[in-house]
Design a protein around this motif. Structure first.
Motif, PDB file in Angstrom:
ATOM      1  N   CYS A 284      12.648  26.695  15.758  1.00 27.19           N
ATOM      2  CA  CYS A 284      11.504  27.518  15.362  1.00 27.19           C
ATOM      3  C   CYS A 284      11.067  28.335  16.566  1.00 27.19           C
ATOM      4  CB  CYS A 284      10.338  26.651  14.893  1.00 27.19           C
ATOM      5  SG  CYS A 284      10.653  25.918  13.293  1.00 27.19           S
TER       6      CYS A 284
ATOM      7  N   ARG B  55       8.012  28.842  17.541  1.00 28.73           N
ATOM      8  CA  ARG B  55       7.098  27.877  18.184  1.00 28.73           C
ATOM      9  C   ARG B  55       6.579  26.950  17.092  1.00 28.73           C
ATOM     10  NH1 ARG B  55       2.564  32.114  18.255  1.00 28.73           N
ATOM     11  NH2 ARG B  55       1.433  31.382  16.420  1.00 28.73           N
ATOM     12  N   LYS B  56       5.973  25.897  17.508  1.00 24.97           N
ATOM     13  CA  LYS B  56       5.562  24.860  16.563  1.00 24.97           C
ATOM     14  C   LYS B  56       4.252  25.246  15.860  1.00 24.97           C
ATOM     15  CE  LYS B  56       6.855  20.562  15.624  1.00 24.97           C
ATOM     16  NZ  LYS B  56       8.005  20.321  14.794  1.00 24.97           N
ATOM     17  N   CYS B  57       4.219  25.163  14.539  1.00 23.33           N
ATOM     18  CA  CYS B  57       2.957  25.358  13.820  1.00 23.33           C
ATOM     19  C   CYS B  57       2.059  24.152  14.085  1.00 23.33           C
ATOM     20  CB  CYS B  57       3.197  25.491  12.320  1.00 23.33           C
ATOM     21  SG  CYS B  57       4.253  26.883  11.884  1.00 23.33           S
TER      22      CYS B  57
ATOM     23  N   TYR C 187       0.271  22.188  12.318  1.00 26.37           N
ATOM     24  CA  TYR C 187       0.213  21.056  11.383  1.00 26.37           C
ATOM     25  C   TYR C 187       1.573  20.377  11.236  1.00 26.37           C
ATOM     26  CZ  TYR C 187       2.456  24.523   8.454  1.00 26.37           C
ATOM     27  OH  TYR C 187       3.328  25.477   7.991  1.00 26.37           O
ATOM     28  N   CYS C 188       2.587  20.883  11.928  1.00 24.91           N
ATOM     29  CA  CYS C 188       3.971  20.525  11.610  1.00 24.91           C
ATOM     30  C   CYS C 188       4.442  19.243  12.286  1.00 24.91           C
ATOM     31  CB  CYS C 188       4.888  21.665  12.034  1.00 24.91           C
ATOM     32  SG  CYS C 188       6.626  21.272  11.745  1.00 24.91           S
TER      33      CYS C 188
ATOM     34  N   PHE D 179       7.657  18.208  11.244  1.00 29.98           N
ATOM     35  CA  PHE D 179       9.089  18.223  10.937  1.00 29.98           C
ATOM     36  C   PHE D 179       9.880  18.150  12.235  1.00 29.98           C
ATOM     37  CE2 PHE D 179       7.663  21.165   7.341  1.00 29.98           C
ATOM     38  CZ  PHE D 179       7.464  20.109   6.478  1.00 29.98           C
TER      39      PHE D 179
ATOM     40  N   SER E 292      11.653  19.777  14.447  1.00 30.46           N
ATOM     41  CA  SER E 292      11.905  21.184  14.776  1.00 30.46           C
ATOM     42  C   SER E 292      11.250  21.505  16.107  1.00 30.46           C
ATOM     43  CB  SER E 292      11.302  22.089  13.697  1.00 30.46           C
ATOM     44  OG  SER E 292       9.889  21.972  13.714  1.00 30.46           O
TER      45      SER E 292
ATOM     46  N   GLY F   7      14.995  23.643   7.570  1.00 25.26           N
ATOM     47  CA  GLY F   7      14.650  23.480   8.977  1.00 25.26           C
ATOM     48  C   GLY F   7      13.282  22.863   9.163  1.00 25.26           C
ATOM     49  N   GLY F   8      12.722  23.228  10.312  1.00 30.20           N
ATOM     50  CA  GLY F   8      12.993  24.363  11.172  1.00 30.20           C
ATOM     51  C   GLY F   8      12.943  25.723  10.467  1.00 30.20           C
ATOM     52  N   THR F   9      13.517  26.661  11.134  1.00 25.24           N
ATOM     53  CA  THR F   9      13.569  28.024  10.620  1.00 25.24           C
ATOM     54  C   THR F   9      15.016  28.516  10.700  1.00 25.24           C
ATOM     55  OG1 THR F   9      11.322  28.415  11.441  1.00 25.24           O
ATOM     56  CG2 THR F   9      12.613  30.367  10.895  1.00 25.24           C
TER      57      THR F   9
ATOM     58  N   ASN G 138      11.586  32.163   7.466  1.00 20.56           N
ATOM     59  CA  ASN G 138      10.176  32.393   7.769  1.00 20.56           C
ATOM     60  C   ASN G 138       9.940  33.849   8.133  1.00 20.56           C
ATOM     61  OD1 ASN G 138       8.681  29.994   7.375  1.00 20.56           O
ATOM     62  ND2 ASN G 138       9.824  29.070   9.056  1.00 20.56           N
TER      63      ASN G 138
ATOM     64  N   ARG H 260       0.778  29.749  12.321  1.00 20.72           N
ATOM     65  CA  ARG H 260       1.998  30.433  11.883  1.00 20.72           C
ATOM     66  C   ARG H 260       2.238  31.637  12.793  1.00 20.72           C
ATOM     67  NH1 ARG H 260       5.169  27.808   8.398  1.00 20.72           N
ATOM     68  NH2 ARG H 260       5.910  29.779   7.577  1.00 20.72           N
TER      69      ARG H 260
END
Ligand code: SF4
Length: 399
Positions: free
Chosen positions: A10, A12-14, A16-17, A19, A21, A59-61, A94, A131
């Motif tokens: 990704c 960068r990390k969101c 709330y995430c 996952f 990633s 993913g991820g993205t 994304n 995001r």
């Protein structure tokens, strides 16, 4: 069989995430691409008779991976497995991570479905979620996809966001509705430990779960209202709810996820990817669930030389769980009942050679009496009320 390919990269990390990633540099992305191709080849050598009904690149993205790397991965899939003519091949994408030309390339690679992570049409909510994109970037991505010839697009949205009210959610639904995607997934925000959201909102989330007034997150009643608004809006706009959180225009239900709920075997490749496989033993067939190691460096050092053999664990696997007959029955029920069509008595009997009543008679009877489940013509499904409290109802099927 289905194939899941995990691309954990990704921008960068969101916030709330949770996952598996993260932001990795190009060197890691290249080494990972090589390794995932080796892993696909390893299984392909051993699963000569397998054919793929779906491939899901998640993913991820995945759209953040270089197009040439994605091309190599899919080439490896086609070289290693027979891919069925009508296979669904989905790429998660994304906004703000793929340029216009990439979508044409994705089509040329055989990708025929996109799942685009929007989450909200309100820029303030996107910012709060961490995001990387705004709503206009999503619109551009969507337009590129349509122009490139994608006619099966799913859009992800989220409910239960901090400070979200019906007006804000309605705006998101309206904006998505105007675009007429073929599929919408609507998930409720979960506050997961280890995320920045946990530090900010956990206190509120505990109160939310206890049914107490909250300051930042919608309370239980408000959450219920947001879910109902989503269902009502989508149903009025021609989407059928076919699973607890998934809605589709007729004929566009996601094949890959439906396979999960129907317990179709799947193979997962890449870090942390889960597999559900059947293998022959001296006394019949056993079912296993397993997961690849989650550590990137360990995965990159894994050797995929040789050929996958039933009964011999891949060196990337954590210890597999061998499902007992009771585990399999429970899974059959709690996965199958996630779908609005539910399950049938005959399917249960074909799978386990006993009647469903002999195992679950009292549970089904009580759920029907409580208005949580219907049973007619041999088909068993959750009612709308049952869907609203699905966690509680489905837990009743654990043996
Ligand atoms: S884009 Fe998806 S996987 Fe990546 S950090 Fe955000 S929520 Fe997590």
């Amino acid at each position: 069989m289905e194939l899941y390919i995990h691309i954990p990269f990704c921008v960068r990390k969101c916030l709330y995430c949770d996952f598996l990633s993260g932001a990795y540099d190009k060197d890691v992305r290249d080494r990972y691409t090589n390794k995932i191709c080796e892993e696909i080849e390893y299984y392909g050598r051993g699963m000569k008779d397998a054919s793929l009904s779906s491939v899901y690149i998640g993913g991820g993205t995945p759209s953040w991976l270089e197009v040439s790397s994605m091309d190599r991965i899919l080439e490896t899939v086609y070289d290693s497995f027979r891919v069925e003519d009508d296979a669904e091949i989905t790429l998660e994408c994304n906004p703000g991570t793929a340029v216009k030309d990439a979508f044409k390339n994705y089509r040329d690679m055989g990708i025929n479905r996109l799942s685009i992570g929007l989450q909200s049409a309100n820029d303030d909510e996107l910012k709060l979620l961490g995001r990387i994109h705004d709503f206009n970037q999503f619109l551009r991505t969507y337009e590129y996809a349509r122009e490139a010839g994608f006619f099966d697009i799913s859009v992800d949205i989220m409910t239960g966001l901090p400070y979200q009210d019906k007006r804000k959610l309605y705006y998101t639904l309206m904006k998505v509705g105007q675009l007429k995607p073929e599929h919408v997934s609507a998930y409720s925000l979960m506050i997961e430990e280890g995320t920045p959201f946990y530090d900010t909102y956990n206190f509120d989330s505990v109160k939310q779960q206890a049914g107490m007034p909250t300051e930042m997150l919608p309370n239980e009643d408000q959450n219920y209202g947001l879910t109902k608004l989503t269902e009502q809006f989508l149903e009025e706009h021609g989407y059928l709810k076919y699973e607890i959180s998934n809605f589709a225009k007729e004929g566009f239900e996601g094949k890959h996820n439906t396979g999960y709920w129907k317990r179709v075997p799947y193979l997962g490749v890449g870090i942390g990817a889960a597999s559900f496989l059947k293998r022959k033993t001296d006394v019949g067939t056993e079912e296993i669930r397993t997961k690849n190691i989650s550590d990137m460096e360990m995965y990159l050092k894994t050797s995929f030389e040789g050929t996958y053999e039933e009964g011999v664990n891949s060196s990337a696997w954590e210890e597999p769980d061998i499902l007992t007959r009771k585990d399999a029955m429970a899974e059959f029920m709690y996965l199958g009942l996630r779908m609005t069509e539910g399950i049938t008595r005959d399917e249960f009997e074909d799978a386990f050679h006993v009647t469903i009543e002999s195992i679950y008679g009292p549970v089904i009877k009580n759920a029907v009496a409580d208005g949580l489940m219907t049973m007619s013509g041999g088909r068993i499904a959750l009612t709308e009320t049952g869907m609203d409290v699905s966690n509680r109802v489905l837990a009743g099927f654990l043996l």
